[in-house]
Design a protein around this motif. Structure first.
Motif: not given
Length: 140
Positions: A17-22, A57-64, A70-74
């Motif tokens: 999750l932290k890697r994707i956020e970066q 579109a790239t930003i939206e891909g990262y958001m997805e 997040w769902d997986k982590l929860i």
């Protein structure tokens, strides 16, 4: 799967999750550096024009990806917490919660709980043993 491997899934999911956020933050920063396309200059063929819509579109891909992670982590945290709470000894629950759900190192746990580091290592090993005994066969 051992108890330690099962519990490390939570820590691995958090790191992912932290890697994707970066990556997301970097992509947002890259958008700020996009230059406007100049249509009055000579056209060069063969190159790919990257415009704002590609960046969005790239930003939206990262958001997805972020939302899915997040769902997986929860879910992983919830499952691990339920299993940890089944352990009778509060010291074992505390060590496992701090180590795998809160991400503390054994050294940090020793300092916080005011125990010797070697004693925390022993408690951690015993806690993993108890976790394996109480955990259902399906996840482990």
């Amino acid at each position: 799967m051992t108890a330690k491997e099962y519990l490390w899934r939570v820590r691995d999911a958090e790191r992912e999750l932290k890697r994707i956020e970066q990556e997301y933050k970097q992509a947002k920063a890259d958008i700020l550096h996009l230059k406007a396309i100049r249509y009055d200059t000579d056209k060069v063929t063969g190159g790919k024009t990257c415009d704002l819509s590609d960046a969005i579109a790239t930003i939206e891909g990262y958001m997805e990806r972020l939302n899915a992670q997040w769902d997986k982590l929860i879910v992983l945290r919830k499952e691990a917490k339920v299993l940890i709470e089944r352990i009778a000894d509060g010291r074992y629950r505390d060590v496992l919660t701090r180590r795998y759900l809160q991400g503390q190192s054994l050294e940090e746990i020793a300092v916080d709980l005011r125990y010797n580091y070697r004693w925390i290592k022993r408690l951690h090993g015993r806690a993993l043993g108890e976790f394996e005994k109480l955990a259902p066969e399906s996840p482990l």
